[in-house]
Design a protein around this motif. Structure first.
Motif: not given
Ligand code: BEZ
Length: 216
Positions: A48-51, A59-62, A126-129, A151-155
């Motif tokens: 996960e952290l590698g991805t 992420f930076e683009k956004r 495994r939380s995401v905010f 993490f593609d879904e997160l983007l």
């Protein structure tokens, strides 16, 4: 009280692999992804952290800053990052909080009472905010330790949040940047519709009206 969508993300100071972080000053005016993993030196977390490391340009683009967290200490994070970089072919450039005293994980409700360490203390789930530039919580995800996140879904969800903040639209199932979007049923005035959607729209049902993505 657990945090909910629309709540203000609480501020905190905590040690990290990039030194002590005061959350609000570190976040500045950016969007933030704050995400926790159960433990360093574990297989799913390593991927996960590698991805996330590989996706940093996305992420930076956004305009999104990324902050990871577990209850391991800074030395553990620093050692483990070497393994992530070796095995996942990625450089970890974002900070990892060392929430040894569980200050942040308690504040954000990230602790998993079913996943305990050897001392019987809870590990983080495994939380995401996703937190917006006004420090409002805009998306919350919770995955079990056994299931790595997409993490593609997160983007994709961040794209939808940023788009729907700017334009009076909502996004359908499986929408991705560039696809048609939906006009909210509350928008009814024909003059307003003409002004907001100059490319027109297709009315499938009175409550289901589809229009090209406004900024494309
Ligand atoms: C893992 O990252 O592989 C993991 C961590 C904690 C519990 C189970 C799996």
């Amino acid at each position: 009280m657990s945090l909910r969508l629309g709540d203000t993300a609480p501020n905190f100071t905590q040690k990290s692999t990039h030194g002590e972080i005061d959350f609000y000053s570190w976040a500045g005016d950016s969007w933030v992804v704050l995400f926790s993993h159960p433990a360093d030196y574990t297989p799913v977390c390593t991927t996960e952290l590698g991805t996330v490391a590989k996706l940093m340009p996305e992420f930076e683009k956004r305009g999104v800053k990324v902050l990871a967290l577990s209850v391991d200490d800074v030395d553990s994070h620093v050692g483990w990052v070497k393994d992530i970089e070796e095995t996942q072919n990625a450089r970890v450039t974002y900070p990892i909080l060392a929430d040894v005293d569980r200050k942040v994980s308690q504040l954000y409700g990230m602790l998993d009472q079913t996943n305990l360490n050897q001392e019987g203390l809870p590990l983080t789930v495994r939380s995401v905010f996703v937190i917006d530039p006004n420090k409002k919580i805009r998306l919350i995800l919770t995955y079990p330790a056994s299931t790595g996140r997409n993490f593609d879904e997160l983007l994709r969800a961040i794209d939808a949040l940023e788009l729907t903040d700017k334009y009076n639209v909502v996004t359908p199932a499986d929408w991705k940047d560039g696809d048609d979007v939906i006009i909210p049923p509350s928008l009814k005035d024909p003059e307003v519709l003409k002004e907001k959607f100059p490319k027109g729209y297709k009315e499938i049902k009175p409550y289901l009206r589809v229009t090209p993505q406004p900024n494309k």
